[in-house]
Write a protein that holds these residues in place. Structure first.
Motif, PDB file in Angstrom:
ATOM      1  N   UNK A 193       7.009  -7.953  12.209  1.00 35.01           N
ATOM      2  CA  UNK A 193       5.916  -7.885  11.658  1.00 35.01           C
ATOM      3  C   UNK A 193       4.895  -6.690  12.390  1.00 35.01           C
ATOM      4  N   UNK A 194       4.895  -6.846  13.986  1.00 32.49           N
ATOM      5  CA  UNK A 194       4.416  -5.875  14.546  1.00 32.49           C
ATOM      6  C   UNK A 194       4.991  -4.621  14.553  1.00 32.49           C
ATOM      7  N   UNK A 195       6.318  -4.272  14.318  1.00 27.42           N
ATOM      8  CA  UNK A 195       6.957  -3.226  14.215  1.00 27.42           C
ATOM      9  C   UNK A 195       6.651  -2.526  13.036  1.00 27.42           C
ATOM     10  N   UNK A 196       6.435  -3.126  11.965  1.00 27.78           N
ATOM     11  CA  UNK A 196       6.256  -2.904  10.599  1.00 27.78           C
ATOM     12  C   UNK A 196       4.816  -2.216  10.366  1.00 27.78           C
ATOM     13  N   UNK A 197       3.780  -3.085  10.769  1.00 23.25           N
ATOM     14  CA  UNK A 197       2.472  -2.787  11.023  1.00 23.25           C
ATOM     15  C   UNK A 197       2.199  -1.486  11.677  1.00 23.25           C
ATOM     16  N   UNK A 198       2.818  -1.306  12.761  1.00 21.84           N
ATOM     17  CA  UNK A 198       2.688  -0.101  13.637  1.00 21.84           C
ATOM     18  C   UNK A 198       3.196   0.946  13.010  1.00 21.84           C
TER      19      UNK A 198
END
Length: 200
Positions: free
Chosen positions: A166-171
């Motif tokens: 989730x964090x990687x995708x948003x970033x």
């Protein structure tokens, strides 16, 4: 809509194996992992500051990209927290009644996905847009953070994997959009009192 994920049925046995291993490990190692799990996110703040400090010596557009990193991290945290509220997965230390290195969080402090992992992954991916070297360091630190959250008993393995994703995708999505027009943003910011943030 609220979902009720039963994490124990996903990888509860793996979680139990990891927690049992932690209990049998040397105290110095467990203490090190616990400190990293609790305070390691501060390392990402240092990396973001270092990225901004270096970027402002390059040009204003680079500085804008670096300044976007903490904003992206906050956004990733918000998105991840909304997923937590929608899923309502009970912490493994409560469901499995495991003896863990870290005190079990409150009953309404949901487990899926891991906020620590999401923040770490968002910082790591966003930092790649600022500096490849800092990005690599942050990726290693993000993986270590994710592993530590399982080791101390705070999360199931799938919690940290989902948090990382989730964090990687948003970033990645936000930074990809940003890098298309950093010069325009730099001009707007340079016309305000925030100009010192862009140039050394």
């Amino acid at each position: 809509m609220m979902l009720a994920l039963s994490g124990a049925s996903v990888d509860g046995s793996l979680y139990t194996d990891v927690v049992d291993l932690a209990r049998r490990s040397p105290a110095w190692f467990d203490d090190t992992v616990s400190v990293w799990s609790a305070y390691g996110l501060a390392v990402f703040a240092v990396l973001m500051a270092a990225g901004w400090w270096r970027a402002r010596r390059v040009d204003a557009a680079s500085a804008v990209t670096a300044l976007a990193v903490p904003v992206v991290v906050v956004l990733a945290y918000v998105v991840n927290s909304l997923v937590k509220l929608a899923v309502h997965e009970v912490r493994p230390c409560r469901t499995l009644h495991a003896v863990t290195l870290e005190a079990c969080p409150a009953p309404t402090d949901w487990s899926f996905p891991s906020n620590h992992a999401a923040i770490a992954a968002a910082a790591a991916v966003a930092l790649f847009f600022v500096s490849r070297r800092l990005g690599v360091i942050a990726v290693v630190a993000a993986v270590a953070m994710a592993l530590s959250r399982v080791w101390v008993g705070a999360h199931y393995p799938h919690d940290v994997l989902a948090g990382l994703a989730a964090g990687a995708l948003v970033a990645f999505v936000v930074m990809k959009v940003l890098v298309r027009r950093p010069q325009e943003l730099a001009r707007r910011i340079a016309a305000t009192r925030l100009r010192p943030l862009l140039v050394s």
